[in-house]
Each structure stands twice: as structure tokens, then as C-alpha cells.
Design a protein around this motif. Structure first.
Motif, mmCIF file in Angstrom:
data_model
loop_
_atom_site.group_PDB
_atom_site.id
_atom_site.type_symbol
_atom_site.label_atom_id
_atom_site.label_comp_id
_atom_site.label_asym_id
_atom_site.label_seq_id
_atom_site.Cartn_x
_atom_site.Cartn_y
_atom_site.Cartn_z
ATOM 1 N N PRO A 1 47.091 124.998 10.751
ATOM 2 C CA PRO A 1 45.914 125.400 11.529
ATOM 3 C C PRO A 1 44.613 124.884 10.923
ATOM 4 C CG PRO A 1 46.891 127.304 10.431
ATOM 5 C CD PRO A 1 47.757 126.125 10.105
ATOM 6 N N ASP B 1 44.559 123.672 16.409
ATOM 7 C CA ASP B 1 45.245 124.911 16.067
ATOM 8 C C ASP B 1 44.235 125.796 15.343
ATOM 9 O OD1 ASP B 1 47.105 126.790 15.299
ATOM 10 O OD2 ASP B 1 48.368 125.420 14.139
ATOM 11 N N GLU C 1 49.988 132.137 17.244
ATOM 12 C CA GLU C 1 51.342 131.993 16.692
ATOM 13 C C GLU C 1 51.448 130.566 16.162
ATOM 14 O OE1 GLU C 1 54.268 131.574 19.839
ATOM 15 O OE2 GLU C 1 52.639 131.295 21.249
HETATM 16 O O1 PRX Z 1 50.827 136.036 11.934
HETATM 17 C C1 PRX Z 1 49.620 135.447 12.342
HETATM 18 C C2 PRX Z 1 49.752 134.987 13.776
HETATM 19 O O2 PRX Z 1 49.309 136.068 14.578
HETATM 20 C C3 PRX Z 1 48.810 137.129 13.744
HETATM 21 C C4 PRX Z 1 47.588 137.755 14.368
HETATM 22 O O3 PRX Z 1 47.856 138.147 15.688
HETATM 23 P P1 PRX Z 1 46.758 138.883 16.531
HETATM 24 O O4 PRX Z 1 46.225 140.030 15.741
HETATM 25 O O5 PRX Z 1 47.343 139.156 17.853
HETATM 26 O O6 PRX Z 1 45.544 137.880 16.653
HETATM 27 C C5 PRX Z 1 45.646 136.678 17.328
HETATM 28 C C6 PRX Z 1 44.317 135.974 17.278
HETATM 29 C C7 PRX Z 1 44.424 134.524 17.621
HETATM 30 C C8 PRX Z 1 48.512 136.479 12.427
HETATM 31 O O7 PRX Z 1 48.499 137.408 11.363
HETATM 32 N N1 PRX Z 1 48.912 133.798 14.063
HETATM 33 C C9 PRX Z 1 47.740 133.781 14.719
HETATM 34 N N2 PRX Z 1 47.306 132.502 14.860
HETATM 35 C C10 PRX Z 1 48.211 131.707 14.250
HETATM 36 C C11 PRX Z 1 49.240 132.537 13.734
HETATM 37 N N3 PRX Z 1 50.283 132.026 13.055
HETATM 38 C C12 PRX Z 1 50.321 130.699 12.870
HETATM 39 N N4 PRX Z 1 49.372 129.837 13.355
HETATM 40 C C13 PRX Z 1 48.307 130.295 14.049
HETATM 41 N N5 PRX Z 1 47.396 129.451 14.519
#
Ligand code: PRX
Length: 637
Positions: free
Chosen positions: A418, A390, A370
């Protein structure tokens, strides 16, 4: 030292040479004939003709040099237990689990669904599947019967591995009744259920179907189960994630590409070295748990900490906001991985906890899942005095898309960003409607990836190639590119900033949830006519779900006690269907929802109003009164 810019360029301009080099980071049973087959875009096959095994690379491979070194450190502040498994111990346990699964009828290619708390047996089960070529499908333990049932239905597992229960904040959470209910709801029935009994909650066993791990483990205590050599493109696992529709997608991954991608990321991004300890605070139910609790650190020959419990609870079960730092000191953790939400929780603790322990082993803290807000980043950066990195990625990608490749060239981080595209990812920003590439700094567009996607990236959606292509690769007009469904901008130095999702996915405390799934659950309540669920900014959790409900009988709205009762019923329903993670923070009753004249729900407008932002152009809106009701209800939150 190679500059990161050169390293990155080679990965994009000469992917075959680049990824052939990286392939040397893992062990192969049979070398591959072709590095990248992109003859049928957007599908890509990495390392065709080769054979390897993820479990061999995570476990057996290390027996020669480090059999007696820690591999899995299972810590639970819920039960006050700590157990270290060396690589040799892990090898033994995984073979016992592999033999047990085989005895229950699991063969190569069969699916095994894993619904477990954060206990060592969950890792044994994942590795055992990889060992025998079964496809694991881990479902987050926080999900309830409805979510679990739809995943059982889709994955059609031969065996389910589960447990009597988990525990949170000292309270036992039964899993077995939820599992039994999910199996009842699903039309697919597993042949057998293998249960780790922790003695946390009583379990009723179904005769002929349910088996105890403690018994099968004893039967197979001396089992020797060699690794099955698998084709590079053999499916290693599926993991479900939310999207725009209510039906979760089974993200499917290969074997060799994933192993190489993880080995490469451990070296170039995380800079984790064999013999050291890695600590990721995620859960095996999420992609971070797959890549960076289980496979990544073990492939790198590192010990990995598997932690069950809150970040604020000590081993004596008393409140202790320093438990993670205590573990860093005790196990000399060099690389740590967590989520901004967790840091925001720790921020409320006594800051002295950050200086109480010897954290000199720690080289970096990676945060993902996030957006990382600047105050949180500054607080933890000043407290720990190590780089806070990040990283942005998705369940679909399996490993970071944007971050800083510390192991190649430790470039500076920028607060709020990030970082820059990782090797292998040809990241672009496109105009949502025209598909035009945006190259000027500060222009906002959809973050997309041009194919071929790198090793480790999803192969397809389990049993639904058409959905894979249509959902991810056809959303930008006229271009076959992978959409992340995130908005982003890039600054003049090439650093990206992520500005939120373009679709109906919300992120609650780092958990990715589909608002449609929550809406479907709420719609099932007999008195609900219509519902809209949106994600609203929250200081601690990043976002929380808010539900706006139109009742079949709107006269109930005048009765606040009845409304309170309905709100509680609706929340309970979501708890039962999806799990408490998906429960809306508030349910508010309205007589109409804001829609376009053609009847499309204006979720982004509702969200803007809830967050007190400008709702933008409202000319297409049918009934302005509906929006005013949302405004009024928010004032009473
Ligand atoms: O919207 C982005 C957010 O989380 C989404 C992906 O979530 P998930 O499939 O659960 O995977 C998480 C893997 C770490 C993305 O499309 N997101 C993930 N990392 C970031 C982020 N938003 C902002 N900054 C980040 N570092």
C-alpha cells in the motif's frame, strides 16, 4: 516541488508548524490557540481554543464560489433514479433536515443514529447533525436487529433516522421491521424516529414516535438553521467497528482535526480539486463513506457520487458490468475510490467494458480496505491505464496511514504494497513479544503508530477511555504505542506490506467483522455447545467466515439431513442477529475444537488448516484428534 521525504519529515519533527499550515485549508470561526496538546498521552487534542463546523466547511463555505455546481449526485441503479443536488440545493436540504431534527428535540451533543440505505437523505442527515452539533452514529444498513440493538444501546440516540428499506439486485430489503425489532431489544428507546419513505416496502408507523421526512420537510421547507460553532475537540461522530471481543467499539472523532485531516488528504493524497467529481463506491455505513463519500470531497468543493446498487447492474436494471465506467464518463469523474473485492467482481465481466467508455477524465483509482492482490492490481491497471493507488488505513484512523501522496510527489507504487507512511503518522514495526523496534528490511512485526496520532485519528472509544487505552495502546509490552493489530514488513525502500491481522478480526469483501460477534450469535442456538469461527482465504471476497460447531448432542452428526437443517438454522440466526454480511460460508460439525491445554481456542491453527497451510508448532495442543476433524471436514467443503 517539495520532496515527499521533506514533507513527511516536517510533519514528524515539527508537527505544530506542519499542522498549523494544514489548518489553513479549512475555514475557522475562531482561530485556535494551540496546535497540538499531547500533555496527557495517548489522548491528543488538536487545535484547542478554535471553533469551526464540518457542515460549514462541506457546504456553506462553497456557496460563494460554486452554489450552482453539483455537490451530491445520488444515483441508484436499484430504482433507476439519478438526482443532482447543487451546493445551494444541498444547503437547503440540510437545513430542512436540521430543522426537523431540532423539532424532534435534538440538541447539541445529542446522538442521532442513522440506519439508512445509500440515499441522499442519509447524507443530509449526517450533515444536518454536524450543522447543529449533534453526534451522528451511522450503522451500516446491511446489519440486522441484534447488531443494531447493541449500537442503539451504546449510543443512546435521541432520534433515529431511517427508511422503509433498501434494495439489492432489484430485491427490496425492508429496514423498518429490523429497526422496530432492534428498538424492542434495546433498553434505550429513542424519543423519535424519522423515516424517509421510498415506497419500496410497506411500513407500519408507531404513533407518537415515528415521523415521515416528507411531512417534516414540507413543514420546514424554508428553514434557515445557521451552523453551530463548535469547539475543535467537540465530538462529530461515532462509528462502530469490530475488535477482539464481541462488543463493538464506538470509534469517536473530533470536529476540527477531522476537517483539517480530510482537507489535507484531498489535496496531498487524492489530488482532488474543487469543481471536479469524486466517486467512492463504498457505503456511508463504513468509515470510507464518512470520509470519502460525504465529508472529504465536499470539503474540497468537489461533487460526490453516492451510488446505490451493484457494480454489475445498469440504470435500466439490466445486467451491466460497465455501470461505474458509464458514471465516470457521464460525470467526468477525476478521482475514484473502491475496494479490491469490487474489482475482483468486475474482473469477471467482459474486459471490453473498460474501453467502451471515455474515461479520459479519470486521474487515479484508489483501492482500500483489504489486501490488493497483484493479479487484480495488474488487471485493473492495464485496463484503465491510470495509476492504481493502494491505501491502507482503518476505521480508527479516518484517513490513509500508508499510501502514495500523489498531490505532493507521485512516487511509484509497488504491487502488493500500500506504500509508505503518510505525513503525521510515525509508523513503526515492533516485535510482538519484546516490543523491540524492527528496522531491518523484511522483518515481520506489528504495525504500530507512535503518538501523538495525527488530526482526524480517533479521540477515544465512545464513553470508554479505559478500553481505548487498554485495547489499542497497551498491547505491546513496555511501550505506549497505538497498535493497528496488523502484521507488516518493510522493504529496503521503506515500502510496507501488510500481512493480515494479529487479532480475531476478519475481512469479508472489505467488511470488517469480529469472529467473536459471529460466535456469540451462533452460541445462542439451543443445540450449540461450542463454536469457533475463523476467516478463510477466498478468491473473490478476500476472506469468508467458516464456523466449526460442537453440538450438545453429537449423535445428530450421523444424520446428514439433520446437519443440513441445523446449518441452515445457524445461518439464519446469524442473518437475523448480525446481517447477511456476517453469515458463515459454511457451518461444519465436529465433536471437539483444537485448544491449548489451558483451554484457549487455537483459532490461528484452525485457520491454517482450513487454508491448507502448515499449522506450526502444535506442542501446546490438547487433543490432536480435534484438528484432524477440521482437516477432514474441510475436504468435504
Ligand atoms: O487489516 C487491515 C485491512 O482492513 C483493516 C481496517 O478495516 P476498516 O476498519 O474497515 O477500515 C477500512 C478503511 C479503508 C486494517 O486493519 N486493510 C485496510 N486497508 C488495507 C488493508 N489491508 C491491506 N491493504 C490495505 N490497503
Amino acid at each position: 516541488m517539495t520532496s515527499y521525504a521533506d514533507f513527511y519529515r516536517q510533519s514528524i519533527d515539527q508537527p505544530d508548524a506542519f499542522w498549523a499550515d494544514q489548518a489553513g485549508l479549512i475555514e475557522w470561526h475562531k482561530p485556535f490557540d494551540r496546535v497540538c496538546n499531547y500533555d496527557n498521552p495517548p489522548f491528543v487534542n488538536w487545535y484547542e481554543g478554535g471553533q469551526t463546523n464540518l457542515c460549514h466547511n462541506a457546504v456553506d463555505r462553497h456557496l460563494l464560489d460554486r452554489a450552482g455546481q453539483p455537490a451530491l449526485i445520488a444515483v441508484s441503479s436499484e430504482t433507476g433514479t439519478e438526482k443532482i443536488y447543487t451546493f445551494a440545493d444541498l444547503h437547503g436540504e440540510v437545513q430542512r433536515m436540521a430543522a426537523s431534527l431540532k423539532a424532534l428535540g435534538v440538541e447539541k451533543g445529542d446522538r442521532v443514529l442513522i440506519y439508512m440505505p445509500m440515499i441522499a437523505e442519509a447524507a443530509f442527515a449526517m450533515l444536518a447533525c454536524a450543522r447543529i452539533g449533534a453526534v451522528h452514529c451511522v450503522v451500516f444498513g446491511g446489519f440486522a436487529s441484534g447488531s443494531l440493538a447493541s449500537r442503539i444501546e451504546d449510543a443512546a440516540p435521541k432520534v433515529i433516522v431511517s427508511s422503509d428499506g433498501g434494495s439489492r439486485g432489484g430485491k427490496a430489503l425492508p429496514y423498518k421491521p429490523l429497526l422496530d425489532e432492534a428498538i424492542r431489544l434495546s433498553s434505550h428507546k429513542p424519543g423519535a424516529v424519522l423515516l424517509a419513505d421510498r415506497g419500496l416496502t410497506p411500513m407500519d408507523l408507531v404513533a407518537g414516535r415515528d415521523h415521515l421526512w416528507s411531512e417534516l420537510r414540507t413543514t420546514h421547507v424554508d428553514a434557515q438553521v445557521p451552523c453551530e460553532w463548535l469547539d475543535s475537540t467537540a465530538i462529530s461522530y461515532t462509528i462502530y467497528t469490530s475488535g477482539t471481543t464481541g462488543k463493538p467499539k464506538g470509534v469517536q472523532r473530533d470536529t476540527a482535526g477531522y476537517a483539517v485531516a480530510l482537507a489535507a488528504s484531498m489535496k496531498h493524497i487524492f489530488d482532488g480539486r474543487a469543481g471536479e467529481t469524486f466517486f467512492s463506491t463504498s457505503d456511508i455505513g463504513w468509515v470510507v463513506g464518512h470520509s470519502y463519500i460525504v465529508y472529504g470531497p465536499l470539503i474540497a468543493g468537489m461533487a460526490t457520487i453516492m451510488y446505490e446498487g451493484l457494480p454489475t447492474q445498469g440504470m435500466d436494471k439490466k445486467p451491466n458490468g460497465g455501470i461505474w465506467w458509464e458514471l465516470v464518463e457521464k460525470y467526468k469523474v477525476t478521482v475514484m475510490f473502491s475496494a479490491p473485492t469490487a474489482v475482483r467482481v468486475l474482473k469477471k465481466q467482459d474486459p471490453a467494458l473498460l474501453t467502451k467508455y471515455d474515461l479520459s477524465s479519470l486521474r487515479a483509482l484508489f483501492l482500500a480496505g483489504e489486501p490488493l492482490d497483484e493479479p487484480t492490481a495488474r488487471w485493473i491497471s492495464e485496463g484503465l491505464r491510470v495509476p492504481i493507488i493502494d491505501n491502507y488505513w482503518q476505521t480508527e484512523s479516518g484517513w490513509p496511514i500508508l499510501t502514495i501522496a500523489n498531490g505532493v510527489e507521485p512516487k511509484p507504487s509497488k504491487f502488493g504494497s500500500p506504500g509508505i507512511p503518510m505525513y503525521g503518522y510515525n509508523v513503526k514495526l515492533l516485535h510482538e513479544a519484546t516490543g523491540e523496534e524492527l528496522t531491518a528490511p523484511g522483518e515481520k512485526g506489528v504495525v504500530v503508530i507512535e503518538g501523538p496520532t495525527p488530526p482526524g485519528f480517533m479521540q477515544t472509544i465512545w464513553q470508554d477511555d479505559a478500553r481505548f487505552v487498554n485495547t489499542y495502546w497497551k498491547s505491546i509490552p513496555g511501550k505506549l504505542v497505538y497498535s493497528t493489530f496488523d502484521w507488516g514488513i518493510r522493504d529496503a525502500d521503506g515500502y510496507f506490506f501488510i500481512l493480515g491481522r494479529t487479532d480475531d478480526v476478519i475481512n469479508v469483501a472489505g467488511h470488517r467483522l469480529g469472529t467473536r460477534e459471529i460466535e456469540e450469535s451462533i452460541s445462542g442456538h439451543g443445540q450449540v455447545a461450542e463454536v469457533a469461527v475463523v476467516g478463510v482465504a477466498d478468491g473473490l471476497k478476500g476472506q469468508v467466515a467458516m464456523a466449526f460447531v460442537v453440538l450438545k448432542d453429537s449423535s445428530v452428526m450421523g444424520d446428514s439431513a439433520a446437519c443440513g437443517k441445523l446449518e441452515a438454522e445457524i445461518m439464519k440466526r446469524v442473518d437475523g442477529d448480525l446481517g447477511a454480511v456476517a453469515r458463515p460460508a459454511r457451518v461444519r460439525f465436529v465433536t471437539a475444537l483444537p485448544k491449548t491445554r489451558s483451554g484457549k481456542l487455537l483459532r490461528r491453527v484452525i485457520q491454517a488448516v482450513c487454508e491448507g497451510r502448515d499449522a506450526g508448532d502444535l506442542t501446546s495442543m490438547d487433543d490432536p484428534g480435534a484438528l484432524q476433524q477440521i482437516r477432514d471436514r474441510m475436504e468435504t467443503v
